[in-house]
Structure formats: structure tokens, C-alpha cells
Design an enzyme around this catalytic site. Structure first.
Site, mmCIF file in Angstrom:
data_model
loop_
_atom_site.group_PDB
_atom_site.id
_atom_site.type_symbol
_atom_site.label_atom_id
_atom_site.label_comp_id
_atom_site.label_asym_id
_atom_site.label_seq_id
_atom_site.Cartn_x
_atom_site.Cartn_y
_atom_site.Cartn_z
ATOM 1 N N ASP A 258 0.850 -1.179 0.000
ATOM 2 C CA ASP A 258 0.000 0.000 0.000
ATOM 3 C C ASP A 258 0.897 1.244 0.000
ATOM 4 O O ASP A 258 1.884 1.299 -0.708
ATOM 5 C CB ASP A 258 -0.940 -0.053 1.208
ATOM 6 C CG ASP A 258 -2.097 0.917 1.099
ATOM 7 O OD1 ASP A 258 -3.135 0.543 0.544
ATOM 8 O OD2 ASP A 258 -1.963 2.064 1.564
ATOM 9 N N TYR A 397 -3.159 11.110 0.365
ATOM 10 C CA TYR A 397 -3.673 10.934 -0.999
ATOM 11 C C TYR A 397 -3.600 12.250 -1.767
ATOM 12 O O TYR A 397 -3.261 12.284 -2.957
ATOM 13 C CB TYR A 397 -5.109 10.422 -0.953
ATOM 14 C CG TYR A 397 -5.230 8.981 -0.533
ATOM 15 C CD1 TYR A 397 -5.443 7.987 -1.469
ATOM 16 C CD2 TYR A 397 -5.140 8.609 0.803
ATOM 17 C CE1 TYR A 397 -5.562 6.660 -1.100
ATOM 18 C CE2 TYR A 397 -5.248 7.286 1.190
ATOM 19 C CZ TYR A 397 -5.453 6.318 0.233
ATOM 20 O OH TYR A 397 -5.554 5.004 0.610
ATOM 21 N N HIS A 449 -4.696 -7.975 0.992
ATOM 22 C CA HIS A 449 -4.048 -6.672 1.056
ATOM 23 C C HIS A 449 -3.252 -6.463 2.341
ATOM 24 O O HIS A 449 -2.184 -5.857 2.320
ATOM 25 C CB HIS A 449 -5.109 -5.581 0.915
ATOM 26 C CG HIS A 449 -4.555 -4.202 0.827
ATOM 27 N ND1 HIS A 449 -3.841 -3.754 -0.265
ATOM 28 C CD2 HIS A 449 -4.578 -3.169 1.703
ATOM 29 C CE1 HIS A 449 -3.465 -2.508 -0.063
ATOM 30 N NE2 HIS A 449 -3.897 -2.124 1.122
#
Length: 472
Positions: A258, A397, A449
Site C-alpha cells: 500500500d 492521498y 491486502h
């Protein structure tokens, strides 16, 4: 000032980059948003902070619940390079009671009008989560696990960086920095610390030992919240290199998935001589032609191998159906006020990351045994709640300018472990092109994940195998 070293006691719309921030088609992926969706002489582990240390509690008081602010570690001057013991974590009883009150007071939406997950996190899952969270979940358990670990804080570029630092008893241990992602935290890595640092007690040999450094990303967990812009993965990568040097390490390796992959790969781009290799469980390997086809929403190109077609279909699904959270956080992270005010809103937002992880979590709250438990899931969500980091973590982000899955042309050794339920299972052919010095590639039979969290034994075995050939 000399460091104090404790001894003991460009962007592709189909991938993730800010959207204008730029316009993009509904079927394209958001380049910046793909972070997707959380690592002594007798080489003894440094001791936890003394009992007399101040405690770190719930962070800023919430407007509707004026609880006293918990004591937080005093920030050091921006030019201070010292490494300081991190205070023991202690959330007040009032803050825990407030959390339970808010869960009980949730104003629930109507049930989804479909029998699947196409409209998002299902009401039945959230009802079960809320019932357990309010009535049975015990934050004090994870608080004790954290407080049993040696934790420190140091200031880098004006931001306090919190990190766990466990030194192996083996003098020849290889220093390793592990970086979490979103919606993760240091909670993701708690299960792998002991097997990595004390391998002989966990099925390995002394030659497998690591010194483990696990920092909280800026704006996450117990690290400071940046008050200025610029803390993107490149900046964080530089900060991690500073951190490892500040700890006195002359060589080290890095691991991440990630955002942890983005940071680790940027460390490899910088390629300081001390960095021997990196390992990733969510690598950036998507070839340009594949990225262009995905951006256009086209069917899989002809001539793909079964593994390549599988990866294409996984990415196509994610870009079309799984990027909503990332688009919002890339464009307007500050708008997410509700996540700071509603624990159920926060939990639902964090669960709606990738479909396979959500399905696993839904099964967990249905009572099925999986790699994660109900407590695992809520330990992570509750950490975000008590540290008030839903919005500050989302800003990563907005800051990111990298195309997440675009190969970064790394020149140092790279190891890749592929878990089948990851956002996409990187084919070996793509990994070999992306990483000219690919030293390890393995496809695991199970996992997704949150690999270290969900499949810790397999994750540890992968790190041992990956870094064996680069150990000094």
C-alpha cells in the site's frame, strides 16, 4: 547535535495521481489514490518507557464531548535530532465511554436495496460490528500490547515521527524498516515483530534475525500531523532514510505494501548506499500498454498469460468499482469531517477499501474464523478514532503525485511476494520487467491486502527468504 541512540533498557489517470487537481473519466483510476485501501551490546530490546512517563491518550477533545485532552509528548525543536522514549499509551475512561455512547447513538441509514456489496458496506455487517464494538470490544488489550513494545519519537523536518524499535538479541540482525498503509497502522505489523526479531523462538534460525523498525506515517497514529504541505511518499522516503541513519544503522532493508510500497520504492529510487534491498507485497509493475488499456476501459488485450489476464481483470474491477474512497481523499480530504465525529462512519469508510478485504471482514463479523479477528479490525479502527487521524491520514492521498502502479525503474535488489487477494496479483513477467534486480518472487496460496496482519507466518517466511542473499 549528535543523535542519541538508545542501546538498551508524473502520473497516469489509470493508476493514481491527483486529479486536478485534474479531470478524469469515470472509469479511470486515480493515480494518486492507489494507496489503496495500515518496524542491543547484549543486543537486547530497548525497554519500554518508564512507568512514570506521561501517557498518550485520545488526542484533541471532540466538540460534542469536551473531554480533557490527554497528555502528549512535547514536541522537540525542529533542529532536535534526539531520539526520545515515547510515553505510554493510555486512553482515558471518559474517552472510551464517549466512544461507546457515540456508537449507541448512531443514526442508521436504511438497508441497501440489493443483496450484494454493489452499494457499499452492508447494513448487517455494520450492525454486527457496532454491537461488538459497543458491548464487548476491549481497547485496553491492544493498549497493553503497544505499551509492552519499545516505542520512541524523533523529529524530522519539523514533524514528530513515532516508531516501534525492537532490536534482536542477535548481534548480526539485519535492520528492517516496515511501512504500513491506509487504512492501516502499526497495528498491522504487531504479529510479525517477535518472529522477525526472535526467529529461533518462532521456527527460524539466528541467521534470520532482524532489528525491526515500524514507524507511523506522518498524520497517522501517534506520529505528528503535518501543518504544512509537502509530506508525500518521496518526502516520507527521505525521512525514513534519515530515521534509519539516526538509529545508527550502516545498512538496512525496507518493506511495505500500500503506501508502504510507495514509500519503500521511493527509498529505492533515492538508493542510499545503506539500503541493500526492498521487499513489497503490492508492487508497482503495471506495463504502459496495460495501463493505457485500463485507462480507456478496454477489455484485456489479446495474448496475455493467465496470470496477466487475472491481474488485468483485478485492476479493471478496482478502477471501476473500488476507487471511490481514494478519489475523495485525493481531491477533498478535508471534507471528511463526519469520519472524525462518527465512529460508525469511520469504520464503514475504512472497511470499504478493497472488495476482498471487505468480504473477509464481513465473514469475521458473521462469526467465521479468518486471518483477522473482530478485535484485529477494531484495534485498527479504534486507533484512528482515539488519535483523531481520519482526515490527517487522508491528506497523504492529496499530497501524492506518483502514479501508484507505474514501474519506478529501481536499480537495487527487489523482492516481491504475491498474495492472491491483493488488489492485483502482480504476474512474474511484469515484476521481472519492472525490477531488473528481482531477487525473489513468490505467489502465496492465501492472503490479501493486509498480508502481515492476515497471514503473519507466511509474511515472515517471505521476508526471511527475500533478504537472505543480501545480508552482509
Amino acid at each position: 547535535m549528535q543523535d542519541f541512540i538508545p542501546t538498551e533498557g508524473d502520473a497516469m489517470p489509470s493508476d493514481f495521481a491527483p486529479a486536478n487537481r485534474w479531470p478524469f473519466a469515470a472509469t479511470t483510476a486515480l493515480a494518486a489514490a492507489v494507496a489503496v485501501m495500515l518496524p542491543l551490546p547484549v543486543h537486547a530490546a530497548a525497554p519500554p518507557a518508564p512507568a512514570s512517563s506521561p501517557s498518550v491518550g485520545a488526542g484533541e477533545p471532540r466538540a460534542s464531548a469536551p473531554l480533557p485532552a490527554a497528555a502528549a509528548p512535547a514536541s522537540a525543536p525542529s533542529d532536535d535530532t534526539s531520539i526520545r522514549p515515547f510515553p505510554k499509551v493510555h486512553v482515558s475512561d471518559d474517552a472510551i465511554a464517549d466512544l461507546r455512547r457515540r456508537i449507541a447513538a448512531t443514526r442508521w441509514p436504511s438497508k441497501e436495496t440489493v443483496d450484494d456489496t454493489s452499494q457499499g458496506v452492508q447494513l448487517s455487517t455494520m450492525r454486527k460490528l457496532a454491537e461488538y464494538w459497543q458491548s464487548s470490544y476491549d481497547w485496553r488489550k491492544v493498549e497493553a500490547r503497544l505499551n509492552a513494545l519499545p516505542q520512541f519519537v524523533t523529529t524530522i523536518d519539523g514533524v514528530d515521527i513515532h516508531f516501534i524499535h525492537v532490536r534482536s538479541k542477535n548481534r548480526n540482525a539485519l535492520p528492517l524498516i516496515i511501512t504500513h498503509g491506509w487504512p492501516g497502522s502499526i497495528v498491522e505489523q504487531l504479529k510479525v515483530i517477535e518472529p522477525l526479531s526472535d526467529p529461533t523462538a518462532h521456527g527460524g534460525s539466528a541467521a534470520d534475525a532482524f532489528d525491526v523498525v515500524i514507524p507511523s506515517l506522518p498524520g497517522y497514529g501517534y506520529s505528528g500531523k503535518p501543518t504544512t504541505t509537502g509530506w508525500d511518499p518521496v518526502h516520507i522516503a527521505r525521512a525514513w532514510i534519515v530515521l534509519m541513519k539516526r538509529l545508527g544503522y550502516k545498512h538496512f532493508v525496507a518493506q511495505g505494501g500500500d503506501w508502504g510500497d510507495a514509500v519503500s520504492e521511493q527509498m529505492a529510487v533515492i538508493a542510499p548506499p545503506e539500503l541493500l534491498a526492498i521487499h513489497t507485497n503490492m508492487p508497482a509493475t503495471v506495463p504502459d500498454d496495460i495501463a493505457k488499456a485500463l485507462s480507456a476501459g478496454q477489455p484485456a488485450p489479446a495474448g496475455l498469460s493467465p496470470d496477466e489476464r487475472n491481474a488485468y481483470e483485478q485492476l479493471d474491477f478496482f478502477y471501476k468499482h473500488g476507487l471511490g474512497y481514494a478519489q475523495e481523499m485525493t481531491n477533498k480530504p478535508q471534507t471528511l469531517y463526519a469520519l472524525e465525529d462518527s465512529p460508525i462512519g469511520l469504520a464503514a469508510w475504512m472497511l470499504d477499501h478493497d472488495i476482498r478485504s471487505y468480504e473477509l471482514i464481513a465473514r469475521v463479523f458473521d462469526g467465521k474464523k479468518e486471518g483477522l479477528s473482530r478485535d484485529d479490525v477494531l484495534d485498527n479502527v479504534t486507533l484512528y478514532w482515539f488519535t483523531n487521524t481520519a482526515v490527517s491520514s487522508a491528506r497523504l492521498y492529496w499530497e501524492n503525485k506518483l502514479a501508484f502502479f507505474e514501474p519506478k525503474h529501481l536499480k537495487i535488489p527487489v523482492a516481491v511476494s504475491v498474495f492472491p487477494d491483493e488488489i492485483y496479483a502482480a504476474p512474474k513477467t511484469w515484476a521481472e520487467k519492472a525490477f531488473p534486480k528481482l531477487i525473489h518472487y513468490n505467489r502465496l496460496p492465501k492472503g490479501g491486502h493486509f498480508a502481515a496482519w492476515e497471514q503473519p507466518d507466511a509474511f515472515v517466511a517471505e521476508l526471511r527468504a527475500s533478504f537472505k542473499q543480501v545480508r552482509p
